[in-house]
Design an enzyme around this catalytic site. Structure first.
Site, PDB file in Angstrom:
ATOM      1  N   PRO A 168      31.415  43.941  34.684  1.00  0.00           N
ATOM      2  CA  PRO A 168      32.491  43.240  33.642  1.00  0.00           C
ATOM      3  C   PRO A 168      33.400  43.854  33.407  1.00  0.00           C
ATOM      4  O   PRO A 168      34.994  43.346  33.380  1.00  0.00           O
ATOM      5  CB  PRO A 168      31.763  43.006  32.519  1.00  0.00           C
ATOM      6  CG  PRO A 168      30.045  43.138  32.668  1.00  0.00           C
ATOM      7  CD  PRO A 168      30.040  43.837  34.211  1.00  0.00           C
ATOM      8  N   GLN A 210      59.015  12.102  58.358  1.00  0.00           N
ATOM      9  CA  GLN A 210      59.333  13.547  58.596  1.00  0.00           C
ATOM     10  C   GLN A 210      58.882  14.562  57.593  1.00  0.00           C
ATOM     11  O   GLN A 210      58.228  15.538  57.646  1.00  0.00           O
ATOM     12  CB  GLN A 210      60.823  13.665  58.562  1.00  0.00           C
ATOM     13  CG  GLN A 210      61.240  14.872  59.706  1.00  0.00           C
ATOM     14  CD  GLN A 210      62.755  15.180  59.822  1.00  0.00           C
ATOM     15  OE1 GLN A 210      63.404  15.155  58.843  1.00  0.00           O
ATOM     16  NE2 GLN A 210      63.048  15.043  61.007  1.00  0.00           N
ATOM     17  N   GLY A 222      46.917  11.453  49.553  1.00  0.00           N
ATOM     18  CA  GLY A 222      47.289  10.721  48.224  1.00  0.00           C
ATOM     19  C   GLY A 222      46.038  10.522  47.058  1.00  0.00           C
ATOM     20  O   GLY A 222      45.378  11.663  47.076  1.00  0.00           O
ATOM     21  N   GLU A 280      36.551  40.101  47.605  1.00  0.00           N
ATOM     22  CA  GLU A 280      36.728  41.170  48.634  1.00  0.00           C
ATOM     23  C   GLU A 280      38.190  41.760  48.407  1.00  0.00           C
ATOM     24  O   GLU A 280      38.732  42.293  49.407  1.00  0.00           O
ATOM     25  CB  GLU A 280      36.608  40.785  49.792  1.00  0.00           C
ATOM     26  CG  GLU A 280      34.903  40.355  50.221  1.00  0.00           C
ATOM     27  CD  GLU A 280      34.164  41.531  50.676  1.00  0.00           C
ATOM     28  OE1 GLU A 280      34.664  42.183  51.626  1.00  0.00           O
ATOM     29  OE2 GLU A 280      33.247  41.804  50.197  1.00  0.00           O
TER      30      GLU A 280
HETATM   31  C1  LIG Z   1      32.577  33.690  43.738  1.00  0.00           C
HETATM   32  C2  LIG Z   1      32.374  35.337  43.666  1.00  0.00           C
HETATM   33  C3  LIG Z   1      31.333  35.848  44.373  1.00  0.00           C
HETATM   34  C4  LIG Z   1      31.648  37.323  44.383  1.00  0.00           C
HETATM   35  N1  LIG Z   1      30.769  38.003  45.077  1.00  0.00           N
HETATM   36  C5  LIG Z   1      30.449  39.413  44.696  1.00  0.00           C
HETATM   37  C6  LIG Z   1      29.528  40.189  45.412  1.00  0.00           C
HETATM   38  O1  LIG Z   1      28.641  39.399  45.861  1.00  0.00           O
HETATM   39  N2  LIG Z   1      29.488  41.345  44.916  1.00  0.00           N
HETATM   40  C7  LIG Z   1      30.451  41.966  44.140  1.00  0.00           C
HETATM   41  O2  LIG Z   1      30.170  43.201  43.917  1.00  0.00           O
HETATM   42  N3  LIG Z   1      31.277  41.330  43.708  1.00  0.00           N
HETATM   43  C8  LIG Z   1      31.413  40.010  44.019  1.00  0.00           C
HETATM   44  N4  LIG Z   1      32.460  39.280  43.517  1.00  0.00           N
HETATM   45  C9  LIG Z   1      33.519  39.948  42.459  1.00  0.00           C
HETATM   46  C10 LIG Z   1      34.875  39.946  43.208  1.00  0.00           C
HETATM   47  O3  LIG Z   1      34.939  41.038  44.211  1.00  0.00           O
HETATM   48  C11 LIG Z   1      35.788  40.219  41.839  1.00  0.00           C
HETATM   49  O4  LIG Z   1      35.912  39.390  41.160  1.00  0.00           O
HETATM   50  C12 LIG Z   1      37.188  40.955  42.340  1.00  0.00           C
HETATM   51  O5  LIG Z   1      37.402  42.073  42.747  1.00  0.00           O
HETATM   52  C13 LIG Z   1      38.149  40.714  41.262  1.00  0.00           C
HETATM   53  O6  LIG Z   1      37.659  41.722  40.098  1.00  0.00           O
HETATM   54  P1  LIG Z   1      37.869  40.732  38.632  1.00  0.00           P
HETATM   55  O7  LIG Z   1      37.172  39.352  38.758  1.00  0.00           O
HETATM   56  O8  LIG Z   1      37.153  41.750  37.735  1.00  0.00           O
HETATM   57  O9  LIG Z   1      39.409  40.638  38.293  1.00  0.00           O
HETATM   58  P2  LIG Z   1      40.340  41.790  37.677  1.00  0.00           P
HETATM   59  O10 LIG Z   1      40.268  43.103  38.418  1.00  0.00           O
HETATM   60  O11 LIG Z   1      40.084  41.631  36.323  1.00  0.00           O
HETATM   61  O12 LIG Z   1      41.844  40.971  38.077  1.00  0.00           O
HETATM   62  C14 LIG Z   1      42.222  40.001  37.362  1.00  0.00           C
HETATM   63  C15 LIG Z   1      43.761  39.677  37.653  1.00  0.00           C
HETATM   64  O13 LIG Z   1      44.347  41.122  37.676  1.00  0.00           O
HETATM   65  C16 LIG Z   1      44.981  41.369  39.073  1.00  0.00           C
HETATM   66  N5  LIG Z   1      45.211  42.987  38.799  1.00  0.00           N
HETATM   67  C17 LIG Z   1      44.113  43.915  38.760  1.00  0.00           C
HETATM   68  N6  LIG Z   1      44.681  45.029  39.005  1.00  0.00           N
HETATM   69  C18 LIG Z   1      45.878  44.956  39.432  1.00  0.00           C
HETATM   70  C19 LIG Z   1      46.990  45.804  39.783  1.00  0.00           C
HETATM   71  N7  LIG Z   1      46.466  47.161  39.908  1.00  0.00           N
HETATM   72  N8  LIG Z   1      48.172  45.431  40.172  1.00  0.00           N
HETATM   73  C20 LIG Z   1      48.375  43.990  40.194  1.00  0.00           C
HETATM   74  N9  LIG Z   1      47.523  43.109  39.727  1.00  0.00           N
HETATM   75  C21 LIG Z   1      46.331  43.431  39.434  1.00  0.00           C
HETATM   76  C22 LIG Z   1      44.263  40.750  39.883  1.00  0.00           C
HETATM   77  O14 LIG Z   1      44.859  40.590  41.212  1.00  0.00           O
HETATM   78  C23 LIG Z   1      43.617  39.505  39.297  1.00  0.00           C
HETATM   79  O15 LIG Z   1      44.784  38.465  39.351  1.00  0.00           O
HETATM   80  C24 LIG Z   1      32.612  37.905  43.395  1.00  0.00           C
HETATM   81  C25 LIG Z   1      33.568  36.968  42.665  1.00  0.00           C
HETATM   82  C26 LIG Z   1      33.491  35.841  42.776  1.00  0.00           C
HETATM   83  C27 LIG Z   1      34.388  34.878  41.905  1.00  0.00           C
END
Ligand SMILES: Cc1cc2nc3c(=O)[nH]c(=O)nc-3n(C[C@H](O)[C@H](O)[C@H](O)COP(=O)(O)OP(=O)(O)OC[C@H]3O[C@@H](n4cnc5c(N)ncnc54)[C@H](O)[C@@H]3O)c2cc1C
Length: 408
Positions: free
Chosen positions: A132, A303, A364, A388
């Site tokens: 989280p 176009q 559409g 990823e």
């Molecule tokens: C459907 C799904 C499947 C997944 N499967 C896996 C899995 O199998 N195993 C696993 O471990 N994880 C998994 N994930 C996790 C996924 O890799 C993370 O959701 C992802 O790395 C982003 O982390 P976050 O959701 O906490 O977003 P955050 O890190 O909180 O980011 C929120 C926003 O802030 C931006 N941000 C954060 N830091 C910066 C920065 N330094 N500069 C600019 N922008 C920034 C991000 O780009 C994003 O737009 C999965 C996620 C989903 C949604």
């Protein structure tokens, strides 16, 4: 080193056509149903296991294809069929690669077969890294693994989130902190064997897209695993931690991060998934534009529509070329001096989002309904710019690689 060629050889073409047939005949017809059900499509995974697509052997064969194109080609075809179902089929591979990359031969031989099961009793595996409070910022991970020397056991506590196949997996691979002083260099990966006490599924997420793929929290409450479940073994971990402590003491030294190199090599595969979804939506849009008539002529005669299709196809082809280049670099051990792996994932995922939105526009009103697949494809495409490593993180990695700044 394999010569780079744009042309697939006969064997590759055969595999591609076989995968395309499976995607067209088995995956695509099931896509809408499993998207609505928001459940793991076990019967489809089983079909894939029966024909040999859901197996380590198949992925190993594609992975070791000397051209580097085996994996991107396979991903493109399967995800062309449907992204949610395809992720259910390839999701286990993420955990398997974690074991292949860091495990001993014995760990590989013991655990990978249990990740896949067999065609009569298929299993899946999960790779649990995100938390989280630790998404993009992997270094802020909190899940702790503490060694109980007297019992030669590791005790894990923490909450993982967003785990593909989390809680329904037979085998979970969990990344945890073993030395909090060392940031991401103090992490290690553990196998959590089937039926281990203390591991439970938390919330299962209801998602925007790829709804046939199960995504959930995984809660670890005093999970005890034998010492043999530490991937790579204790001796290797101790050596790695000692080196990291030494470097930390020297301070400020720019350390080449092995994990970053791994990401560069694995990201093109996600790019290829995005290419598959984008190509699928483009094909539907092209077909629709040539058959749908308004003002007495096919809409592609305008176009405004034709140029959109030209741009869509150009961007898809460009995305594929970036993916193929990075995959070729990875298999040939070329250094990613401009973060070419991240580039391919960034461009392909953004292309998929854009192209699937354009496909809706070209269809559409029909494009906006669940009677046609482009609405689902657009929902699915949104994941590629998030998991990823988000698009922002790809840009950050590219920019820091170009500027020589350290990637933390
Ligand atoms: C459907 C799904 C499947 C997944 N499967 C896996 C899995 O199998 N195993 C696993 O471990 N994880 C998994 N994930 C996790 C996924 O890799 C993370 O959701 C992802 O790395 C982003 O982390 P976050 O959701 O906490 O977003 P955050 O890190 O909180 O980011 C929120 C926003 O802030 C931006 N941000 C954060 N830091 C910066 C920065 N330094 N500069 C600019 N922008 C920034 C991000 O780009 C994003 O737009 C999965 C996620 C989903 C949604």
């Amino acid at each position: 080193m394999a010569e780079f060629t744009m042309e697939l050889n006969d064997e590759q073409k055969e595999v591609r056509d076989w995968l395309h047939g499976f995607a067209a005949d088995v995956i695509r017809p099931a896509a809408a149903e499993w998207d609505e059900r928001e459940e793991t499509p076990w019967p489809v995974i089983q079909e894939a296991a029966k024909v040999g697509i859901y197996s380590l052997d198949f992925y190993a064969q594609q992975y070791f294809d000397a051209s580097g194109l085996g994996i991107p080609m396979a991903m493109e075809e399967l995800f062309w069929g449907d992204a949610g179902i395809a992720l259910s089929i390839v999701g286990t591979g993420l955990a398997a690669v974690g074991v292949l990359a860091n495990g001993t031969e014995e760990q590989i031989g013991t655990w990978i077969p249990q990740m896949y099961g067999d065609a009569n009793d298929v299993k899946v595996a999960a790779f649990c890294s995100s938390e989280p409070d630790a998404g993009s910022d992997v270094a802020s991970m909190r899940t702790r693994a503490v060694y109980d020397e007297a019992k030669d056991e590791w005790v894990l506590n923490g909450t993982k989130t967003w785990a593909t196949n989390g809680g329904i997996a037979n085998v979970h691979v969990v990344v945890a902190v073993v030395d909090p002083e060392l940031g991401s260099k103090g992490h290690a990966s553990f196998i959590i064997p089937p039926g281990t006490r203390g591991l439970a599924q938390g919330q299962k997420f209801k998602k925007h897209g790829i709804r046939a793929s199960h995504t959930a929290e995984v809660v670890l409450d005093d999970v005890r695993v034998p010492g043999s479940c530490l991937l790579g073994g204790k001796e290797k971990l101790d050596q790695r931690l000692a080196r990291a402590r030494e470097k930390a003491k020297k301070g400020g030294e720019r350390v080449k991060n092995a994990a970053m190199a791994t990401f560069e090599a694995s990201r093109p595969a996600v790019g290829a998934m995005a290419v598959g979804t984008a190509r699928a939506a483009y094909e539907v849009a092209l077909d629709y534009a040539t058959t749908r008539e308004q003002f007495g002529r096919p809409i592609i005669d305008n176009q405004g529509v034709a140029f959109q299709l030209a741009d869509m196809r150009t961007q898809i082809d460009a995305a594929r070329l970036l993916v193929w280049r990075a995959s070729w670099m990875a298999i040939n051990g070329k250094p990613f001096t401009a973060a070419e792996g991240s580039m391919s994932k960034l461009f392909a995922s953004e292309t998929a989002k854009k192209v699937t939105a354009q496909a809706i526009q070209i269809l559409g009103g029909n494009g906006y309904t669940r009677e046609y697949p482009v609405e689902r494809m657009h929902r699915d495409a949104a994941i590629y710019t998030i998991f990823e490593g988000t698009s922002e993180i790809q840009r950050l990695v590219i920019a820091r690689t170009l500027s020589g700044m350290p990637i933390r």
